[in-house]
Write a protein that holds these residues in place. Sequence first.
Motif, PDB file in Angstrom:
ATOM      1  N   SER A 224      -7.643 -28.466  55.680  1.00 37.75           N
ATOM      2  CA  SER A 224      -7.513 -26.963  55.462  1.00 37.75           C
ATOM      3  C   SER A 224      -7.036 -26.412  55.620  1.00 37.75           C
ATOM      4  O   SER A 224      -6.367 -25.161  55.247  1.00 37.75           O
ATOM      5  CB  SER A 224      -8.803 -26.400  56.077  1.00 37.75           C
ATOM      6  OG  SER A 224      -8.494 -25.890  57.727  1.00 37.75           O
ATOM      7  N   VAL A 225      -5.879 -26.724  56.711  1.00 39.21           N
ATOM      8  CA  VAL A 225      -4.277 -25.849  56.520  1.00 39.21           C
ATOM      9  C   VAL A 225      -3.573 -26.760  56.153  1.00 39.21           C
ATOM     10  O   VAL A 225      -3.370 -27.464  55.185  1.00 39.21           O
ATOM     11  CB  VAL A 225      -3.944 -26.513  58.134  1.00 39.21           C
ATOM     12  CG1 VAL A 225      -1.723 -26.359  58.147  1.00 39.21           C
ATOM     13  CG2 VAL A 225      -4.333 -26.502  59.234  1.00 39.21           C
ATOM     14  N   PRO A 226      -2.565 -25.365  54.945  1.00 39.37           N
ATOM     15  CA  PRO A 226      -2.116 -25.469  53.957  1.00 39.37           C
ATOM     16  C   PRO A 226      -0.360 -26.403  54.336  1.00 39.37           C
ATOM     17  O   PRO A 226      -0.204 -26.649  55.277  1.00 39.37           O
ATOM     18  CB  PRO A 226      -1.585 -24.294  52.955  1.00 39.37           C
ATOM     19  CG  PRO A 226      -2.709 -23.252  54.127  1.00 39.37           C
ATOM     20  CD  PRO A 226      -3.055 -23.463  55.136  1.00 39.37           C
ATOM     21  N   ARG A 227      -0.433 -27.236  53.691  1.00 40.75           N
ATOM     22  CA  ARG A 227       1.264 -28.193  53.692  1.00 40.75           C
ATOM     23  C   ARG A 227       2.030 -27.579  52.858  1.00 40.75           C
ATOM     24  O   ARG A 227       1.789 -27.577  51.279  1.00 40.75           O
ATOM     25  CB  ARG A 227       0.398 -29.719  53.114  1.00 40.75           C
ATOM     26  CG  ARG A 227       1.402 -30.618  53.372  1.00 40.75           C
ATOM     27  CD  ARG A 227       0.792 -32.157  53.163  1.00 40.75           C
ATOM     28  NE  ARG A 227       0.835 -32.365  51.801  1.00 40.75           N
ATOM     29  CZ  ARG A 227       1.696 -32.499  50.662  1.00 40.75           C
ATOM     30  NH1 ARG A 227       2.755 -32.082  50.869  1.00 40.75           N
ATOM     31  NH2 ARG A 227       1.284 -32.510  49.566  1.00 40.75           N
ATOM     32  N   LYS A 228       3.068 -27.661  53.567  1.00 37.28           N
ATOM     33  CA  LYS A 228       4.157 -27.263  53.137  1.00 37.28           C
ATOM     34  C   LYS A 228       4.797 -28.588  52.222  1.00 37.28           C
ATOM     35  O   LYS A 228       4.515 -29.328  52.542  1.00 37.28           O
ATOM     36  CB  LYS A 228       5.291 -26.838  54.464  1.00 37.28           C
ATOM     37  CG  LYS A 228       6.610 -26.677  53.127  1.00 37.28           C
ATOM     38  CD  LYS A 228       7.738 -26.118  54.463  1.00 37.28           C
ATOM     39  CE  LYS A 228       9.027 -25.519  53.780  1.00 37.28           C
ATOM     40  NZ  LYS A 228      10.121 -25.294  54.575  1.00 37.28           N
ATOM     41  N   ALA A 229       5.094 -27.879  50.778  1.00 37.32           N
ATOM     42  CA  ALA A 229       5.332 -29.087  49.534  1.00 37.32           C
ATOM     43  C   ALA A 229       7.147 -28.778  49.683  1.00 37.32           C
ATOM     44  O   ALA A 229       7.289 -27.262  48.939  1.00 37.32           O
ATOM     45  CB  ALA A 229       4.493 -29.236  48.293  1.00 37.32           C
ATOM     46  N   VAL A 230       8.408 -29.161  49.427  1.00 36.22           N
ATOM     47  CA  VAL A 230       9.725 -29.440  49.103  1.00 36.22           C
ATOM     48  C   VAL A 230       9.861 -29.951  47.841  1.00 36.22           C
ATOM     49  O   VAL A 230       9.216 -30.598  47.477  1.00 36.22           O
ATOM     50  CB  VAL A 230      10.626 -29.348  50.164  1.00 36.22           C
ATOM     51  CG1 VAL A 230       9.823 -27.801  51.547  1.00 36.22           C
ATOM     52  CG2 VAL A 230      10.646 -30.847  51.015  1.00 36.22           C
ATOM     53  N   THR A 231      11.218 -29.762  47.206  1.00 34.35           N
ATOM     54  CA  THR A 231      11.732 -30.887  46.796  1.00 34.35           C
ATOM     55  C   THR A 231      11.814 -32.072  46.680  1.00 34.35           C
ATOM     56  O   THR A 231      12.728 -32.379  47.965  1.00 34.35           O
ATOM     57  CB  THR A 231      13.452 -30.044  46.289  1.00 34.35           C
ATOM     58  OG1 THR A 231      12.849 -28.695  45.704  1.00 34.35           O
ATOM     59  CG2 THR A 231      14.090 -30.994  44.927  1.00 34.35           C
ATOM     60  N   GLY A 232      11.258 -33.026  46.350  1.00 33.89           N
ATOM     61  CA  GLY A 232      11.460 -33.840  46.041  1.00 33.89           C
ATOM     62  C   GLY A 232      10.015 -35.143  46.649  1.00 33.89           C
ATOM     63  O   GLY A 232       9.852 -35.690  46.720  1.00 33.89           O
ATOM     64  N   ASP A 233       8.887 -33.977  46.698  1.00 30.93           N
ATOM     65  CA  ASP A 233       8.161 -34.566  47.434  1.00 30.93           C
ATOM     66  C   ASP A 233       7.090 -34.683  46.755  1.00 30.93           C
ATOM     67  O   ASP A 233       7.325 -33.576  45.632  1.00 30.93           O
ATOM     68  CB  ASP A 233       7.218 -33.332  48.000  1.00 30.93           C
ATOM     69  CG  ASP A 233       7.510 -33.178  49.980  1.00 30.93           C
ATOM     70  OD1 ASP A 233       8.285 -34.032  50.239  1.00 30.93           O
ATOM     71  OD2 ASP A 233       7.660 -32.257  50.634  1.00 30.93           O
ATOM     72  N   THR A 234       6.031 -35.820  46.791  1.00 31.47           N
ATOM     73  CA  THR A 234       5.371 -35.956  46.132  1.00 31.47           C
ATOM     74  C   THR A 234       3.368 -35.269  46.192  1.00 31.47           C
ATOM     75  O   THR A 234       3.333 -35.070  47.659  1.00 31.47           O
ATOM     76  CB  THR A 234       4.642 -37.391  46.206  1.00 31.47           C
ATOM     77  OG1 THR A 234       5.178 -38.757  45.928  1.00 31.47           O
ATOM     78  CG2 THR A 234       3.902 -38.048  45.167  1.00 31.47           C
ATOM     79  N   VAL A 235       2.968 -34.299  44.911  1.00 29.56           N
ATOM     80  CA  VAL A 235       1.823 -34.054  44.987  1.00 29.56           C
ATOM     81  C   VAL A 235       0.862 -33.743  43.550  1.00 29.56           C
ATOM     82  O   VAL A 235       1.026 -35.095  43.075  1.00 29.56           O
ATOM     83  CB  VAL A 235       2.432 -32.535  44.584  1.00 29.56           C
ATOM     84  CG1 VAL A 235       3.662 -31.421  45.745  1.00 29.56           C
ATOM     85  CG2 VAL A 235       3.073 -32.511  42.870  1.00 29.56           C
ATOM     86  N   LEU A 236      -0.299 -34.047  44.216  1.00 33.49           N
ATOM     87  CA  LEU A 236      -1.757 -34.599  43.911  1.00 33.49           C
ATOM     88  C   LEU A 236      -2.005 -33.897  43.263  1.00 33.49           C
ATOM     89  O   LEU A 236      -2.360 -32.209  43.328  1.00 33.49           O
ATOM     90  CB  LEU A 236      -2.397 -35.854  45.082  1.00 33.49           C
ATOM     91  CG  LEU A 236      -1.948 -36.091  45.323  1.00 33.49           C
ATOM     92  CD1 LEU A 236      -3.297 -36.532  46.365  1.00 33.49           C
ATOM     93  CD2 LEU A 236      -1.472 -36.910  44.505  1.00 33.49           C
ATOM     94  N   SER A 237      -2.325 -33.934  41.833  1.00 34.34           N
ATOM     95  CA  SER A 237      -3.793 -33.467  40.793  1.00 34.34           C
ATOM     96  C   SER A 237      -4.786 -33.289  41.655  1.00 34.34           C
ATOM     97  O   SER A 237      -5.135 -33.511  42.192  1.00 34.34           O
ATOM     98  CB  SER A 237      -3.513 -34.365  39.616  1.00 34.34           C
ATOM     99  OG  SER A 237      -4.590 -33.309  38.903  1.00 34.34           O
ATOM    100  N   GLY A 238      -5.048 -31.383  41.169  1.00 37.35           N
ATOM    101  CA  GLY A 238      -6.097 -30.705  42.572  1.00 37.35           C
ATOM    102  C   GLY A 238      -5.791 -30.060  43.109  1.00 37.35           C
ATOM    103  O   GLY A 238      -6.396 -29.485  43.716  1.00 37.35           O
TER     104      GLY A 238
END
Length: 261
Positions: A224-238
């Motif tokens: 439930s805790v939001p995850r920080k994402a920055v340039t270069g990070d891989t992110v998932l659909s959804g």
Amino acid sequence: MKKNNDTNIAEDNKDVCCEKHEHHHEHEDHCGCGHDHHEHGCGCGCGCEHGEEDEKVLTIRLIAGAILFAAGIVTENVLSSPLISDILFVVAYIVLGYDIVWNAIKNIFKGHLFNENFLMSIASIGAFAVGEHPEAVAVMLFYQVGEALQERAAQKSRNSITELMDIRPDYANTEVNGTITKVSPSEISIGDIIIVKPGEKIPLDGTITSGETYLDTKALTGESVPRKAVTGDTVLSGSLNTGSPIYIKAVSYTHLTLPTS
């Protein structure tokens, strides 16, 4: 044109839903499994509420039957009143098992003799016949509890599938000649840059090429805790973008292969 297409799709989905709903109720006459399929939710997603109502009724029956069953045991063993205890056991049996016996009778006329309803009815009526009234009621009580737990587990599975379908985004943002355009995720090619605004879900797996944000991945990971994402990070659909706009380079179609029905 797009509005007309959406309307046609919605109508087609409604027709399919109704066909599934109609088939589900007709299945009772042919399956021979012994279940009364009207007792449970249709699972077609068309807004039917009778399944939830029947679940509440079954819960009330289980509680009432268990109380009557306990009262019968107490009356028989503590108060030594066989007549009253027998009446309590009969009433408890009717509350808990009337539908099982009725389904068994209906299935006999349909030619479906040896099913669980028939066997449960024979076992419990046989227990009554030999004077084992508590055992007869216990058979129905435990059977109905098992059925309720099974239906609840099945409903949770259906809800999980529905939630999984809900995480699939319906569109992706691309920038064409300086203008942001919404397109179907299926039109995006690997290597294309897509834009995800705050409050939108990421339509494809990819790598952030510009921007940083916080992603809500609860639907994917349960965290439930939001995850920080920055340039270069891989992110998932959804994943849900809860921060700032980000630019993503599409690298995979992993999450676009979910079934549509």
